[in-house]
Design a protein around this motif. Structure first.
Motif, PDB file in Angstrom:
ATOM      1  N   GLU A 367      39.609  48.008  45.181  1.00 54.68           N
ATOM      2  CA  GLU A 367      39.896  49.415  45.403  1.00 54.68           C
ATOM      3  C   GLU A 367      41.233  49.550  46.128  1.00 54.68           C
ATOM      4  O   GLU A 367      41.720  48.605  46.755  1.00 54.68           O
ATOM      5  N   ARG A 415      34.354  46.853  45.944  1.00 52.86           N
ATOM      6  CA  ARG A 415      34.132  48.135  45.266  1.00 52.86           C
ATOM      7  C   ARG A 415      32.637  48.475  45.246  1.00 52.86           C
ATOM      8  O   ARG A 415      31.784  47.586  45.143  1.00 52.86           O
ATOM      9  N   ASN A 416      32.322  49.751  45.313  1.00 52.70           N
ATOM     10  CA  ASN A 416      30.923  50.184  45.306  1.00 52.70           C
ATOM     11  C   ASN A 416      30.201  49.845  44.011  1.00 52.70           C
ATOM     12  O   ASN A 416      28.974  49.727  43.993  1.00 52.70           O
ATOM     13  N   ASP A 417      30.951  49.698  42.927  1.00 57.15           N
ATOM     14  CA  ASP A 417      30.328  49.426  41.632  1.00 57.15           C
ATOM     15  C   ASP A 417      30.329  47.935  41.292  1.00 57.15           C
ATOM     16  O   ASP A 417      30.134  47.555  40.141  1.00 57.15           O
TER      17      ASP A 417
END
Length: 483
Positions: A367, A415-417
Motif C-alpha cells: 500500500e 495490505r488489508n486484502d
C-alpha cells in the motif's frame, strides 16, 4: 563504492558468515567460534550454571539453536533482559530418511520440502549437500557416537527443468511444480556408477536388497555413492555412518554485487542476515570490560531453529528455551522464584526477521503509505491482528534509539486484502509475557534459493542492534506505562 565503506566492512563480514553457514547447524557452529573468540564461555543445559556479573556466556540446544548473554556488572536478580531474537533456519529441501531413488536409468535423491520455499527457484541450480552426521567410533574396544558437521564443497546434483519443447505452454500457463514428482535431484546415472564400480561394503550400486546387517545406514536406504562421499568428508568408513540430517544447498557463494556494489546476493538472508547482525552487535557491545560497567541488565541474543515451520520443537521459539535461560540466570543470583516475574516485566525482545522491500515490478503488492525501501533501515512491522507483536510503546522505544543515533527507520503494514506472515515475536511474547517489537531489514526474493538485500541495511541493522544493547536500560527507565 559501498563495499569500501564501513557498511561494506560489516557486509563483507556477513558474506563470510553466510558462506560458512549452509545449514542451521553450521550457522550455530560459526556463531560459537565468534563467541569464543570474543571471550564468551560455553555452559551446558545439562549442568549447573555458575555465573558472575560482568561475564559472558552461551549455550546451544540441538546444535541448531544458540543463546548468548552478557551479564552487566551492576546486575541483580530481578533486573531485565534485553534480547534480540532471530532464527537460524531457512526454507530448503531436506533428504528423506530413505533417500535412494532409481528410475529411468538415473540415481535420484529423495527429498522433502522444508518451510514455504519458492520451489521453482531450486531448478537448474548446482547443488550439494550439507548438515550433520552421527558417526559410530570404536576405540580401545569401547564404542561411542559423535556429532559431525559435513559439507561437500563441490556440486554433486541438480534438479533439471523440462525442456520447453515438451512443455509448450509453460511460459503462458506458468511453471507448476509438483514437489513430489518434479523436485528430485539427480545424483548420477546408474550406468556410470556401475561402470566406475562405485561400491559400499554391502556391494555395488544397483544391488538394492543386499545387506549383511552390519551397516547402520545401508544401501537399501541411501545410494552408496552418496554415503562414500559423506564418509570421505568426515574421514570415516561408510558403514560407521549411523544417521544424518542433510539438506540440499546451492553451491554458488554469497557475494556483494550490483553495478554500484550496493546489494548482497545470497541464499538464506532470511534469516541469517538478522542472526549475524544481532550476534555481531552483541559481541561488539560487550567487547571491553567497560561495556558492561554500568549495565544493570543482561544483554542477550537468541537464535532459534524451526521458525520456518512454526517453531514447535524442543529447540524452536515455541519451546521453553528462552524462559529456561531467563529463569536459570535469575535463579543463579537469587533463588527467590518471584524475581523471575519481575525480570520478565522489565525485559524487552527485538524479534528480528527480514522484511519485504518494495518490488518495482509488483508495486501494487504494497500500500502507498507502507513501502519499505532498500537503504532505508530496519522496518518496524505492525499488524492489528497480532501477527506481529509490535505495539505503540515497543515501536516508540525502538524508534527512539534510531532517532538518537540518526539511524533510518521504516514502517510496514500488509495490505488489508492480503494475508500476513508472522515471526517468533508473537510466539515468545504470548508464551513468556515479554514486551516485543517486530523488525527486519528489507529484502527481495524472500524464500527463493537466491535472495537479495542492501549493503547499507546490513550496516543500519548492525548499528541499530548495537545501540539497542548500549542504550535500552537507560531509555526504558524514562517511560512509564503500567503505573
Amino acid at each position: 563504492m559501498a563495499n569500501n565503506s564501513e557498511g561494506g566492512n560489516v557486509a563483507s563480514d556477513l558474506i563470510h558468515f553466510l558462506n560458512a553457514s549452509p545449514t542451521a547447524f553450521h550457522a550455530v557452529d560459526e556463531a560459537k567460534k565468534r563467541l569464543r573468540n570474543a571471550g564468551y564461555v560455553q555452559v551446558s543445559e545439562r549442568e549447573d550454571w555458575k555465573l558472575e556479573a560482568g561475564k559472558k556466556y552461551f549455550f546451544t540446544r540441538n546444535h541448531s539453536t544458540i543463546v548468548a548473554f552478557a551479564i552487566g556488572k551492576r546486575y541483580v536478580a530481578g533486573n531485565g533482559f534485553y534480547v534480540i531474537g532471530a532464527h537460524t533456519d531457512s526454507p530448503c529441501i531436506k533428504l528423506k530418511p530413505v533417500s535412494k531413488v532409481k528410475k529411468g536409468g538415473y540415481l535420484g535423491v529423495g527429498v522433502q520440502t522444508y518451510g514455504g520455499g519458492l520451489w521453482h527457484t531450486w531448478f537448474d541450480r548446482d547443488l550439494t549437500v550439507a548438515g550433520r552426521v552421527i558417526v559410530r567410533e570404536e576405540k580401545d574396544g569401547s564404542i561411542s557416537y559423535s556429532h559431525n558437521l559435513v559439507r561437500i564443497e563441490e556440486p554433486i546434483m541438480r534438479v533439471p527443468t523440462l525442456a520447453i519443447h515438451l512443455d509448450r505452454n509453460v511460459n503462458t500457463d506458468g511453471f507448476k511444480v509438483n514437489t513430489q514428482s518434479h523436485l528430485l535431484p539427480i545424483l548420477a546415472t546408474s550406468l556410470k556408477a556401475e561402470l566406475n564400480k562405485v561400491a559400499s561394503e554391502n556391494g555395488p550400486v544397483g544391488n538394492e536388497n543386499q545387506s549383511d546387517g552390519k551397516t547402520p545406514t545401508d544401501s537399501s536406504k541411501h545410494h552408496p555413492l552418496l554415503l562414500e562421499m559423506i564418509a570421505s568428508q568426515i574421514g570415516c568408513k561408510p558403514e560407521n555412518i549411523c544417521d544424518f540430517e542433510l539438506q540440499a544447498c546451492d553451491i554458488q557463494p554469497s557475494v556483494i554485487a550490483g553495478a554500484a556494489k550496493e546489494f548482497i546476493f545470497s541464499g538464506r538472508l532470511d534469516n541469517l542476515c538478522s542472526s549475524f547482525c544481532s550476534l555481531k552487535a552483541l559481541i561488539d557491545a560487550t567487547s571491553s570490560e567497560s561495556d558492561l560497567e554500568d549495565e544493570t541488565g543482561v544483554r542477550m541474543v537468541a537464535l532459534f531453529d524451526h521458525e520456518e515451520v512454526g517453531s514447535d520443537s524442543a529447540q524452536g521459539a515455541g519451546s521453553p528455551v528462552m524462559l529456561d535461560a531467563l529463569s536459570r540466570i535469575t535463579s543463579t543470583f537469587n533463588s527467590d522464584s518471584k524475581l523471575l516475574q519481575k525480570a520478565i516485566q522489565r525485559s524487552f525482545l527485538v524479534s528480528a526477521d527480514m522484511a519485504h522491500a518494495l518490488h518495482p515490478n509488483y508495486m501494487d503488492k504494497h500500500e502507498d503509505n507502507h513501502q519499505p525501501k532498500m537503504h532505508g533501515g530496519l522496518v518496524i512491522k505492525h499488524n492489528a491482528n497480532q501477527r506481529y507483536a509490535t505495539n505503540s510503546v515497543t515501536a516508540f522505544l525502538f524508534r527512539e534509539i534510531a532517532s538518537k543515533h540518526k539511524i533510518p527507520i521504516q514502517d510496514f503494514v500488509v495490505r488489508n486484502d492480503m494475508p500476513c506472515g508472522s515471526t517468533i515475536g508473537p510466539i515468545i511474547a504470548s508464551g513468556i509475557g515479554i514486551r516485543t517489537v517486530d523488525v527486519g531489514a528489507p529484502q527481495l526474493s524472500m524464500h527463493s534459493i537466491r535472495e537479495m538485500c542492501a549493503v547499507d541495511d546490513v550496516k543500519h541493522s548492525y548499528e541499530h542492534f548495537k545501540a539497542f544493547f548500549q542504550e535500552f536500560s537507560h531509555l526504558d527507565a524514562k517511560i512509564t506505562v503500567d503505573m
